[in-house]
Scaffold this motif. Structure first.
Motif, PDB file in Angstrom:
ATOM      1  N   LEU A   1     -25.981  12.348  -3.484  1.00  0.00           N
ATOM      2  CA  LEU A   1     -26.180  12.870  -2.291  1.00  0.00           C
ATOM      3  C   LEU A   1     -25.609  11.884  -1.131  1.00  0.00           C
ATOM      4  N   GLU A   2     -24.981  12.495  -0.205  1.00  0.00           N
ATOM      5  CA  GLU A   2     -24.611  11.869   0.902  1.00  0.00           C
ATOM      6  C   GLU A   2     -25.631  12.217   1.950  1.00  0.00           C
ATOM      7  N   VAL A   3     -26.197  11.226   2.577  1.00  0.00           N
ATOM      8  CA  VAL A   3     -27.177  11.317   3.694  1.00  0.00           C
ATOM      9  C   VAL A   3     -26.961  10.318   4.797  1.00  0.00           C
ATOM     10  N   PRO A   4     -27.633  10.458   5.845  1.00  0.00           N
ATOM     11  CA  PRO A   4     -27.464   9.513   6.988  1.00  0.00           C
ATOM     12  C   PRO A   4     -28.086   8.135   6.584  1.00  0.00           C
ATOM     13  N   ASP A   5     -27.635   7.184   7.220  1.00  0.00           N
ATOM     14  CA  ASP A   5     -28.506   5.889   6.877  1.00  0.00           C
ATOM     15  C   ASP A   5     -30.098   6.202   7.451  1.00  0.00           C
TER      16      ASP A   5
ATOM     17  N   VAL B   1     -36.958  13.437  -6.911  1.00  0.00           N
ATOM     18  CA  VAL B   1     -36.957  14.497  -6.126  1.00  0.00           C
ATOM     19  C   VAL B   1     -37.602  15.422  -6.917  1.00  0.00           C
ATOM     20  N   HIS B   2     -38.997  15.896  -6.813  1.00  0.00           N
ATOM     21  CA  HIS B   2     -39.610  16.873  -7.597  1.00  0.00           C
ATOM     22  C   HIS B   2     -39.721  18.296  -6.569  1.00  0.00           C
TER      23      HIS B   2
ATOM     24  N   VAL C   1     -35.251  16.434   0.619  1.00  0.00           N
ATOM     25  CA  VAL C   1     -34.568  15.306   0.994  1.00  0.00           C
ATOM     26  C   VAL C   1     -34.529  15.084   2.584  1.00  0.00           C
ATOM     27  N   ALA C   2     -33.952  16.535   3.331  1.00  0.00           N
ATOM     28  CA  ALA C   2     -33.726  16.397   4.497  1.00  0.00           C
ATOM     29  C   ALA C   2     -35.211  16.264   5.289  1.00  0.00           C
TER      30      ALA C   2
ATOM     31  N   ALA D   1     -27.313  17.600   7.119  1.00  0.00           N
ATOM     32  CA  ALA D   1     -26.883  16.299   7.289  1.00  0.00           C
ATOM     33  C   ALA D   1     -27.069  15.967   5.774  1.00  0.00           C
ATOM     34  N   VAL D   2     -27.428  16.571   5.014  1.00  0.00           N
ATOM     35  CA  VAL D   2     -27.684  16.126   3.721  1.00  0.00           C
ATOM     36  C   VAL D   2     -26.549  17.094   2.669  1.00  0.00           C
TER      37      VAL D   2
END
Length: 77
Positions: free
Chosen positions: A68-72, A25-26, A44-45, A54-55
């Motif tokens: 990071l915790e993110v949705p599938d 991620v830049h 990311v979102a 959600a992130v």
């Protein structure tokens, strides 16, 4: 889902690059004051097409390598 992220602060533009194992991620924001972390969550979102809420960063708040915790997502295959 947990996602390994490598952050590049002070980049010329915001973008995400998935290499199959790590999301690079830049972000243009500097790391001072947590500004890069906020930019990472926002980028990311946007990339995943989910709300920012959600992130969340679960490890590595002051490091370039973060978890990071993110949705599938199908983008992460």
């Amino acid at each position: 889902m947990r996602l390994a992220v490598q952050v590049v602060p002070r980049a010329s533009e915001a973008r995400c690059e998935w290499d199959g194992a790590v999301l690079h991620v830049h972000v243009p924001a500097p790391p001072e004051g947590g500004r890069a972390n906020l930019a990472v969550v926002r980028e990311v979102a946007r990339w995943l097409g989910v709300p920012r809420a959600a992130v969340r960063i679960v490890a590595g708040h002051s490091a370039r390598r973060k978890w990071l915790e993110v949705p599938d997502s199908p983008l992460l295959g």
